[in-house]
Design a protein around this motif. Structure first.
Motif, PDB file in Angstrom:
ATOM      1  N   GLU A 204     -50.876 -73.151 -24.142  1.00  0.00           N
ATOM      2  CA  GLU A 204     -51.758 -72.030 -24.187  1.00  0.00           C
ATOM      3  C   GLU A 204     -51.389 -70.292 -22.948  1.00  0.00           C
ATOM      4  O   GLU A 204     -51.193 -70.420 -21.387  1.00  0.00           O
ATOM      5  N   TRP A 205     -51.117 -69.011 -24.015  1.00  0.00           N
ATOM      6  CA  TRP A 205     -51.235 -68.708 -22.231  1.00  0.00           C
ATOM      7  C   TRP A 205     -51.325 -67.337 -22.031  1.00  0.00           C
ATOM      8  O   TRP A 205     -51.569 -67.123 -23.748  1.00  0.00           O
ATOM      9  N   SER A 206     -52.116 -67.007 -21.086  1.00  0.00           N
ATOM     10  CA  SER A 206     -53.016 -65.758 -20.895  1.00  0.00           C
ATOM     11  C   SER A 206     -51.553 -64.757 -19.648  1.00  0.00           C
ATOM     12  O   SER A 206     -51.828 -65.002 -19.543  1.00  0.00           O
ATOM     13  N   ILE A 207     -51.463 -63.469 -21.036  1.00  0.00           N
ATOM     14  CA  ILE A 207     -50.910 -62.583 -20.509  1.00  0.00           C
ATOM     15  C   ILE A 207     -51.344 -61.356 -20.264  1.00  0.00           C
ATOM     16  O   ILE A 207     -51.626 -61.372 -20.728  1.00  0.00           O
ATOM     17  N   GLN A 208     -51.370 -61.168 -18.794  1.00  0.00           N
ATOM     18  CA  GLN A 208     -52.857 -60.437 -17.726  1.00  0.00           C
ATOM     19  C   GLN A 208     -51.521 -59.126 -17.369  1.00  0.00           C
ATOM     20  O   GLN A 208     -51.187 -58.699 -17.205  1.00  0.00           O
ATOM     21  N   GLY A 209     -52.208 -57.849 -18.653  1.00  0.00           N
ATOM     22  CA  GLY A 209     -51.356 -56.824 -17.640  1.00  0.00           C
ATOM     23  C   GLY A 209     -53.086 -55.444 -17.311  1.00  0.00           C
ATOM     24  O   GLY A 209     -54.319 -55.309 -17.069  1.00  0.00           O
ATOM     25  N   SER A 210     -52.200 -54.393 -16.852  1.00  0.00           N
ATOM     26  CA  SER A 210     -52.907 -53.538 -16.527  1.00  0.00           C
ATOM     27  C   SER A 210     -54.068 -52.595 -17.573  1.00  0.00           C
ATOM     28  O   SER A 210     -55.266 -52.400 -17.777  1.00  0.00           O
ATOM     29  N   ASP A 211     -53.150 -52.521 -18.921  1.00  0.00           N
ATOM     30  CA  ASP A 211     -54.797 -52.743 -20.357  1.00  0.00           C
ATOM     31  C   ASP A 211     -55.104 -53.653 -20.900  1.00  0.00           C
ATOM     32  O   ASP A 211     -55.535 -52.893 -22.192  1.00  0.00           O
ATOM     33  N   GLY A 212     -55.245 -54.996 -20.485  1.00  0.00           N
ATOM     34  CA  GLY A 212     -55.690 -55.685 -21.290  1.00  0.00           C
ATOM     35  C   GLY A 212     -54.912 -57.685 -21.233  1.00  0.00           C
ATOM     36  O   GLY A 212     -54.472 -57.888 -20.247  1.00  0.00           O
TER      37      GLY A 212
ATOM     38  N   ALA B 115     -49.265 -58.398 -14.973  1.00  0.00           N
ATOM     39  CA  ALA B 115     -49.207 -58.767 -13.690  1.00  0.00           C
ATOM     40  C   ALA B 115     -49.313 -60.051 -13.236  1.00  0.00           C
ATOM     41  O   ALA B 115     -48.690 -60.319 -11.976  1.00  0.00           O
ATOM     42  N   THR B 116     -49.788 -60.817 -14.456  1.00  0.00           N
ATOM     43  CA  THR B 116     -49.702 -61.901 -13.963  1.00  0.00           C
ATOM     44  C   THR B 116     -49.892 -63.085 -15.862  1.00  0.00           C
ATOM     45  O   THR B 116     -50.019 -62.606 -16.709  1.00  0.00           O
ATOM     46  N   ILE B 117     -49.011 -64.568 -15.591  1.00  0.00           N
ATOM     47  CA  ILE B 117     -49.060 -65.371 -17.692  1.00  0.00           C
ATOM     48  C   ILE B 117     -49.499 -66.327 -15.979  1.00  0.00           C
ATOM     49  O   ILE B 117     -49.322 -66.447 -15.103  1.00  0.00           O
ATOM     50  N   ASP B 118     -50.552 -67.306 -16.806  1.00  0.00           N
ATOM     51  CA  ASP B 118     -51.172 -68.097 -16.796  1.00  0.00           C
ATOM     52  C   ASP B 118     -50.631 -68.740 -18.286  1.00  0.00           C
ATOM     53  O   ASP B 118     -50.708 -68.565 -19.379  1.00  0.00           O
ATOM     54  N   VAL B 119     -49.877 -70.674 -18.093  1.00  0.00           N
ATOM     55  CA  VAL B 119     -49.670 -71.437 -19.331  1.00  0.00           C
ATOM     56  C   VAL B 119     -50.412 -72.394 -18.992  1.00  0.00           C
ATOM     57  O   VAL B 119     -50.650 -73.202 -18.044  1.00  0.00           O
ATOM     58  N   ASP B 120     -51.712 -73.139 -19.736  1.00  0.00           N
ATOM     59  CA  ASP B 120     -51.719 -74.810 -19.961  1.00  0.00           C
ATOM     60  C   ASP B 120     -51.050 -75.235 -20.263  1.00  0.00           C
ATOM     61  O   ASP B 120     -51.016 -74.625 -22.471  1.00  0.00           O
ATOM     62  N   PHE B 121     -50.999 -76.739 -20.755  1.00  0.00           N
ATOM     63  CA  PHE B 121     -50.111 -77.593 -22.006  1.00  0.00           C
ATOM     64  C   PHE B 121     -50.628 -78.942 -21.022  1.00  0.00           C
ATOM     65  O   PHE B 121     -50.828 -79.295 -20.816  1.00  0.00           O
ATOM     66  N   ARG B 122     -51.707 -79.455 -22.203  1.00  0.00           N
ATOM     67  CA  ARG B 122     -52.305 -80.565 -22.199  1.00  0.00           C
ATOM     68  C   ARG B 122     -52.275 -81.862 -24.139  1.00  0.00           C
ATOM     69  O   ARG B 122     -52.615 -80.849 -24.612  1.00  0.00           O
TER      70      ARG B 122
END
Length: 347
Positions: free
Chosen positions: A247-255, A149-156
């Motif tokens: 850091e990558w957060s990949i969010q889907g229908s099952d987790g 559904a969505t992907i969030d990426v952070d680089f610091r």
């Protein structure tokens, strides 16, 4: 028989290539080194134990002076395409550091020439050669978290302490987008298997920044099929540092699939981590990662050598890399225009 290479560009990062990356790959043999600075050239030659006859002030001299199969280019980015074209016209395969060029159209001139001549042209997108992103690619191909559904990426990172004159990145054009986010754009394409189509970027430059251009950028990147990636990157962050791949957060229908990669020095894989969380209330479960024969630049160099000797086209071929460069260009244009920009890939 190893692939005989001429290595061009030995200062800074190129010197690190010469001393720590190339010697680890048995499929290649350095037969010539090139740098216009005599002291740099002699220092690397001495460290590698090469004869004086293997050291040259220019690629033109090296091509005339030694028998080689390929050229590895780690010189400054503005020289990448001119040097690649010279090597290709001499009948040599080419591996070039990222960013391939500062514009996709310039890079395309080298891609077209390599294809006309039937030569391998590869870009060193070294972040692909780590266990975490390769495992995440496989997990997404297997629908491990269902429909994404969505992907969030952070680089610091904080990289703002050296004097302007001594810093390797301060003068780099659009350092956040061109020098750093190009890695993340390329990983984004790799792990999702989708091509970006549109970018909305905003960049900023606080008064304390020593960078020539903006060193902070936030972006919304639309991929094929409507998937949107939210990206935040900063060279000027006082928050806890991320690993270099972010850091990558990949969010889907099952987790949620979460990962980070390339922490510490090149080739350090101890910080690579992948976890899966099924619901917001579940504990994140670690995913086992494989041991790779070669990581980072060595992984790409090994793939290059195998492609040159008759193997498959490298996954980071010049042709493929035009798509990562095109995202970089679109982000740059959007940061300047203040509106979303389409990703335009040259033919």
């Amino acid at each position: 028989m190893p692939v005989r290479i001429i290595h061009v560009g030995l200062g800074g990062w190129g010197g690190n290539w010469a001393r720590t990356a190339i010697p680890e790959v048995s499929e290649v043999e350095v037969v010539g080194i090139v740098d216009p600075v005599a002291a740099t050239l002699d220092a690397v030659r001495t460290d590698l134990g090469l004869p004086a006859s293997a050291a040259f002030a220019s690629l033109t001299e090296a091509l005339a002076g030694v028998e080689a199969d390929a050229v590895v280019i780690t010189a400054p980015a503005v020289t990448h395409v001119p040097l690649a074209l010279e090597a290709l016209d001499a009948g040599k395969h080419v591996l070039v550091e990222k960013p391939f060029a500062n514009t996709a159209e310039e890079a395309a001139t080298a891609v077209r020439r390599a294809e006309e001549l039937g030569l391998v042209l590869q870009v060193s997108q070294n972040y692909r050669w780590y266990p975490a992103p390769r495992v995440v690619t496989e997990l997404l191909e297997a629908d491990a978290v269902g429909e994404v559904a969505t992907i969030d990426v952070d680089f610091r990172q904080w990289d703002n302490d050296l004097p302007f004159e001594e810093h390797p990145h301060y003068r780099f054009p659009h350092a956040m987008i061109n020098d750093m986010a190009i890695h993340h754009f390329d990983l984004m394409r790799m792990i999702t298997g989708r091509e970006p189509v549109r970018v909305y970027a905003r960049a900023s430059s606080p008064s304390f920044s020593k960078y020539q251009d903006e060193a902070i950028a936030s972006m919304l990147i639309e991929l094929e099929g409507g998937l949107v990636v939210s990206y935040r990157g900063s060279w000027l962050s006082r928050a806890p540092r991320t690993a270099w791949a972010g850091e990558w957060s990949i969010q889907g229908s099952d987790g949620e699939l979460w990962f980070t990669s390339r922490s510490g020095e090149p080739n350090a894989v101890e910080g690579d981590r992948v976890t899966i969380r099924r619901t917001q209330d579940d504990e994140a479960e670690p995913v086992e990662l494989p041991t790779m024969e070669h990581t980072d630049r060595q992984g790409g160099l090994q793939a290059f050598a195998r492609s040159v000797t008759g193997g498959a086209e490298p996954e980071t071929s010049g042709r493929d890399n035009l798509r990562s460069l095109a995202v970089m260009e679109a982000a740059q244009r959007s940061a300047e225009s203040g509106v979303p920009e389409d990703v335009v890939v040259p033919e």
